[in-house]
Structure formats: C-alpha cells, structure tokens
Design an enzyme around this catalytic site. Structure first.
Site, PDB file in Angstrom:
ATOM      1  N   TYR A 100       9.338  23.940  39.694  1.00 57.32           N
ATOM      2  CA  TYR A 100       9.647  23.601  38.290  1.00 57.32           C
ATOM      3  C   TYR A 100      10.592  24.662  37.703  1.00 57.32           C
ATOM      4  O   TYR A 100      11.611  24.333  37.084  1.00 57.32           O
ATOM      5  CB  TYR A 100       8.343  23.532  37.477  1.00 57.32           C
ATOM      6  CG  TYR A 100       8.545  23.507  35.983  1.00 57.32           C
ATOM      7  CD1 TYR A 100       8.908  22.339  35.324  1.00 57.32           C
ATOM      8  CD2 TYR A 100       8.378  24.671  35.217  1.00 57.32           C
ATOM      9  CE1 TYR A 100       9.104  22.323  33.947  1.00 57.32           C
ATOM     10  CE2 TYR A 100       8.571  24.667  33.843  1.00 57.32           C
ATOM     11  CZ  TYR A 100       8.933  23.490  33.207  1.00 57.32           C
ATOM     12  OH  TYR A 100       9.133  23.479  31.848  1.00 57.32           O
ATOM     13  N   ASP A 114      11.223   4.701  33.411  1.00 60.42           N
ATOM     14  CA  ASP A 114      10.753   5.879  34.142  1.00 60.42           C
ATOM     15  C   ASP A 114      11.969   6.635  34.670  1.00 60.42           C
ATOM     16  O   ASP A 114      12.695   6.123  35.536  1.00 60.42           O
ATOM     17  CB  ASP A 114       9.843   5.437  35.301  1.00 60.42           C
ATOM     18  CG  ASP A 114       9.244   6.633  36.026  1.00 60.42           C
ATOM     19  OD1 ASP A 114       9.735   7.767  35.842  1.00 60.42           O
ATOM     20  OD2 ASP A 114       8.275   6.422  36.779  1.00 60.42           O
ATOM     21  N   ASN A 133      15.282  15.894  27.450  1.00 61.36           N
ATOM     22  CA  ASN A 133      14.063  16.676  27.204  1.00 61.36           C
ATOM     23  C   ASN A 133      12.992  16.462  28.258  1.00 61.36           C
ATOM     24  O   ASN A 133      12.209  17.366  28.540  1.00 61.36           O
ATOM     25  CB  ASN A 133      13.528  16.286  25.812  1.00 61.36           C
ATOM     26  CG  ASN A 133      12.145  16.852  25.560  1.00 61.36           C
ATOM     27  OD1 ASN A 133      11.992  18.052  25.355  1.00 61.36           O
ATOM     28  ND2 ASN A 133      11.127  16.004  25.604  1.00 61.36           N
ATOM     29  N   LYS A 176      14.447  24.353  36.165  1.00 60.10           N
ATOM     30  CA  LYS A 176      14.824  24.815  34.820  1.00 60.10           C
ATOM     31  C   LYS A 176      15.971  25.817  34.903  1.00 60.10           C
ATOM     32  O   LYS A 176      16.806  25.906  34.001  1.00 60.10           O
ATOM     33  CB  LYS A 176      13.604  25.396  34.111  1.00 60.10           C
ATOM     34  CG  LYS A 176      12.558  24.342  33.781  1.00 60.10           C
ATOM     35  CD  LYS A 176      13.010  23.425  32.673  1.00 60.10           C
ATOM     36  CE  LYS A 176      12.728  21.985  32.901  1.00 60.10           C
ATOM     37  NZ  LYS A 176      13.162  21.115  31.798  1.00 60.10           N
TER      38      LYS A 176
HETATM   39  N1  LIG Z   1       5.625  22.526  26.529  1.00 56.72           N
HETATM   40  C1  LIG Z   1       5.990  23.711  26.969  1.00 56.72           C
HETATM   41  O1  LIG Z   1       5.216  24.681  26.931  1.00 56.72           O
HETATM   42  C2  LIG Z   1       7.387  23.932  27.502  1.00 56.72           C
HETATM   43  C3  LIG Z   1       7.782  25.238  27.826  1.00 56.72           C
HETATM   44  C4  LIG Z   1       9.076  25.435  28.305  1.00 56.72           C
HETATM   45  C5  LIG Z   1       9.939  24.373  28.451  1.00 56.72           C
HETATM   46  N2  LIG Z   1       9.504  23.114  28.139  1.00 56.72           N
HETATM   47  C6  LIG Z   1      10.433  22.018  28.346  1.00 56.72           C
HETATM   48  O2  LIG Z   1      10.450  21.203  27.189  1.00 56.72           O
HETATM   49  C7  LIG Z   1      10.634  19.845  27.552  1.00 56.72           C
HETATM   50  C8  LIG Z   1       9.540  18.994  26.921  1.00 56.72           C
HETATM   51  O3  LIG Z   1       8.288  19.394  27.398  1.00 56.72           O
HETATM   52  P1  LIG Z   1       6.928  18.713  26.953  1.00 56.72           P
HETATM   53  O4  LIG Z   1       5.871  19.729  27.054  1.00 56.72           O
HETATM   54  O5  LIG Z   1       7.103  17.970  25.661  1.00 56.72           O
HETATM   55  O6  LIG Z   1       6.566  17.657  28.081  1.00 56.72           O
HETATM   56  P2  LIG Z   1       7.396  16.651  28.992  1.00 56.72           P
HETATM   57  O7  LIG Z   1       6.429  15.849  29.729  1.00 56.72           O
HETATM   58  O8  LIG Z   1       8.379  17.409  29.788  1.00 56.72           O
HETATM   59  O9  LIG Z   1       8.166  15.766  27.967  1.00 56.72           O
HETATM   60  C9  LIG Z   1       7.503  14.845  27.266  1.00 56.72           C
HETATM   61  C10 LIG Z   1       8.353  13.617  27.062  1.00 56.72           C
HETATM   62  O10 LIG Z   1       9.050  13.235  28.267  1.00 56.72           O
HETATM   63  C11 LIG Z   1       8.650  11.908  28.619  1.00 56.72           C
HETATM   64  N3  LIG Z   1       8.663  11.791  30.074  1.00 56.72           N
HETATM   65  C12 LIG Z   1       8.018  12.588  30.957  1.00 56.72           C
HETATM   66  N4  LIG Z   1       8.222  12.133  32.205  1.00 56.72           N
HETATM   67  C13 LIG Z   1       9.011  11.030  32.091  1.00 56.72           C
HETATM   68  C14 LIG Z   1       9.551  10.099  33.023  1.00 56.72           C
HETATM   69  N5  LIG Z   1       9.300  10.192  34.346  1.00 56.72           N
HETATM   70  N6  LIG Z   1      10.299   9.083  32.556  1.00 56.72           N
HETATM   71  C15 LIG Z   1      10.525   8.951  31.233  1.00 56.72           C
HETATM   72  N7  LIG Z   1      10.053   9.800  30.318  1.00 56.72           N
HETATM   73  C16 LIG Z   1       9.295  10.823  30.735  1.00 56.72           C
HETATM   74  C17 LIG Z   1       7.282  11.740  27.995  1.00 56.72           C
HETATM   75  O11 LIG Z   1       6.995  10.411  27.655  1.00 56.72           O
HETATM   76  P3  LIG Z   1       6.192   9.365  28.551  1.00 56.72           P
HETATM   77  O12 LIG Z   1       5.010  10.086  29.109  1.00 56.72           O
HETATM   78  O13 LIG Z   1       5.863   8.305  27.562  1.00 56.72           O
HETATM   79  O14 LIG Z   1       7.140   8.925  29.599  1.00 56.72           O
HETATM   80  C18 LIG Z   1       7.445  12.514  26.692  1.00 56.72           C
HETATM   81  O15 LIG Z   1       8.098  11.717  25.728  1.00 56.72           O
HETATM   82  C19 LIG Z   1      10.635  19.810  29.086  1.00 56.72           C
HETATM   83  O16 LIG Z   1      11.958  19.798  29.545  1.00 56.72           O
HETATM   84  C20 LIG Z   1       9.976  21.102  29.482  1.00 56.72           C
HETATM   85  O17 LIG Z   1      10.429  21.588  30.736  1.00 56.72           O
HETATM   86  C21 LIG Z   1       8.251  22.867  27.673  1.00 56.72           C
END
Ligand SMILES: NC(=O)c1ccc[n+]([C@@H]2O[C@H](COP(=O)([O-])OP(=O)(O)OC[C@H]3O[C@@H](n4cnc5c(N)ncnc54)[C@H](OP(=O)(O)O)[C@@H]3O)[C@@H](O)[C@H]2O)c1
Length: 270
Positions: A159, A69, A94, A163
């Site tokens: 958030y 975590d 990420n 970022k």
């Molecule tokens: N999706 C969008 O629309 C969007 C838009 C702009 C920017 N972003 C950026 O892109 C990145 C990825 O976004 P995302 O939508 O894929 O969702 P996310 O929840 O930020 O990333 C998903 C990954 O991170 C892991 N994770 C989340 N919290 C964690 C923790 N406390 N410890 C360890 N692992 C953790 C999750 O796995 P587990 O749950 O298995 O831990 C999953 O593998 C982020 O930095 C986000 O800010 C996303």
C-alpha cells in the site's frame, strides 16, 4: 480564490473517484459548495444516490452517480463513455485499496487489486481527463497519497509503495502540466477518521501515538493548496511527523517509526 474564480478555473464538472464516504465525500461536498457539478464514482449505489440528492439540494448543482468497481480494468472505459458529454475540469482520485498486515499473509491477487485501484486507474483517468484540460488551458488533478508513501511502511508495505507511486507521479505531472494550465496536487494524508479507517483499525486497538484528523479538514487544507505546490501534508502534527521522518531520522529509524505506527493502529504484528 473566490468560489466563482475556482469554478471558472476547475469547472464546470468535477469527477471524484471514491466519493461515497470519508475524504471523497468531503471533496464532493466542498467542490459543490464552490459551484462545481459532480460525477461521483464508487461501488455502493445507495450511498452515492443519497449523497448526490443531498448535495444537489443543498448547493443547486447537478450530480451524476456511477456505481462502478475501480478494480475492474473496464471501469476506465465506462467512465469515459458516461462523461463523454461533460467538460470535466477537475479530477479527484481518492479511492484506494489498503491490504493490511503481514505481506506474506495475503495473496498476490489482493496486491494486484491494490495496484489496479491505487495506480492503474488514476494513471488512466488522469491521462484521459488531463488531455482535454490541457487543450482548454485550465484544470485540476488531485491524487491522494499518504505519509506511508514516503518511506518503507511495514505491514502496509505494498500500500505504501502505491502511495509513493501517486506522490512521484503527481509531483512529476505538476512540473510538466502547469505549462498547460493544469494544477496537479497530491495530498499526503496522515491517519484520518474516515469510515474505512475506523473499520480497519477499530476504536479499541488504536493508541494516541498516531495523530488523527477529520476528513473535512483534510479536504479544506488540500483545496487551499491546489495551484500553489505539488504536494502537501494536511495537519500540523502530520507535517511535524513528515519532517521528522524525511529530514531528521536515518532511513532505518523512519521505517521503524512506521512499523510502530502500524502496530499502534492495530494493523501490524506485535
Ligand atoms: N483514512 C486514512 O487514515 C488515510 C490516511 C492516508 C491516506 N489516505 C488516503 O485517502 C484516500 C481515502 O481514504 P479513505 O480512508 O476514505 O478510504 P478508501 O476506501 O480509500 O476510500 C473510500 C472511498 O473509495 C471508494 N472505493 C474504495 N474502493 C473502491 C473500488 N474498488 N471501486 C470504487 N470505489 C471504491 C469507497 O466507496 P465504496 O466502498 O462505496 O466503493 C469510498 O467512497 C485513499 O486514497 C487513502 O489511501 C487515507
């Protein structure tokens, strides 16, 4: 860049923090396709194991998993000791926490966790892995930012601020670490159809006001820009939105557009 040049420049190992699904999963898949061995970090061990098995079989690379975590301060030390025997030439940070909705509806603990995962861990891991990369004179660091990080973003205010931190941090590092052969890039993604995004927003709440991308396309575009510039926005519609928000609109209008985007993604008050 050919796959072999890519692997010589950024290999032999890549560590991806937040790798079990979404954008992180696609970083894993695309980096393995270019010949890098992987360390995959996330909380859900079964998802990580399944992905690791699939990638190892498909691309013939080694894949280690670390079910941790990233909100726990001790995680950095655990990652350091689990990778002490590896030459990590690429760090992709990420994972993010996104506390959604009215600022005052959440506890200060939730915002502290958001800061741990979104700012403190990338700070610590970048510091840890970039040192040896600099000594070797090569490497890459990718930090995920967001269009929400370039101006105030109502209903995701903190958030967005985390970022903005990643954007400014990575751009600064780009300007100093290139001298040591390290390419730093921040990816300012817009709405991306990751499992997390789909869970948070819900199909029925979203409107067509916000353009959406697929995770694989975000990663392809980001990796294509690594080494070329300090930050990038994936997707044509997102680049237009970024130009509008940062160059054309007055600041208060830009903040109002972001408020509307939050509402249409179902995370703001209407
Ligand atoms: N999706 C969008 O629309 C969007 C838009 C702009 C920017 N972003 C950026 O892109 C990145 C990825 O976004 P995302 O939508 O894929 O969702 P996310 O929840 O930020 O990333 C998903 C990954 O991170 C892991 N994770 C989340 N919290 C964690 C923790 N406390 N410890 C360890 N692992 C953790 C999750 O796995 P587990 O749950 O298995 O831990 C999953 O593998 C982020 O930095 C986000 O800010 C996303």
């Amino acid at each position: 860049m050919s796959d072999s040049s890519f692997a010589s420049r950024y290999g032999p190992w890549a560590l991806i923090a937040g790798a079990s699904e979404g954008i992180g999963e696609h970083f894993a898949r695309q980096l393995a396709a270019r010949g890098l061995h992987l360390v995959l970090v996330a909380r859900r061990a079964e998802l990580l194991e399944a992905l690791a098995g699939e990638i190892a079989k498909e691309h013939g690379v080694e894949v280690r998993t670390l079910a941790l975590d990233l909100s726990a301060p001790d995680t950095t030390r655990q990652i350091q000791s689990a990778t002490a025997d590896l030459e990590v030439g690429m760090l992709v940070y990420n994972a993010a926490v996104s506390v959604l909705g009215s600022f005052l509806d959440h506890t200060i603990e939730e915002y502290r966790t958001e800061q741990e995962v979104n700012c403190r861990r990338p700070l610590e891991l970048t510091h840890h892995f970039a040192g040896p990369m600099g000594a070797r004179g090569r490497g890459g660091v990718v930090l995920m930012s967001s269009l929400a990080g370039s101006q105030g973003s109502p209903f995701i205010s903190h958030y967005g601020a985390t970022k903005a931190w990643n954007l400014v941090f990575a751009e600064g590092l780009w300007g100093e670490l290139s001298e040591r052969g390290i390419d730093v890039l921040t990816c300012r993604a817009g709405a991306t159809r990751t499992p997390k995004y789909l869970r948070d927003t819900g199909e029925e709440k979203r409107s067509s006001f916000v353009p959406e991308m697929e995770s694989a396309d975000v990663v392809t575009e980001a990796l294509a820009e690594l080494g070329k510039r300090p930050s990038m926005v994936p997707g044509r519609a997102n680049r237009l939105a970024a130009a509008l928000l940062q160059r054309l609109l007055p600041r208060r209008a830009a903040v109002n557009v972001m408020a509307r985007a939050s509402r249409s993604a179902g995370v703001g008050q209407s």
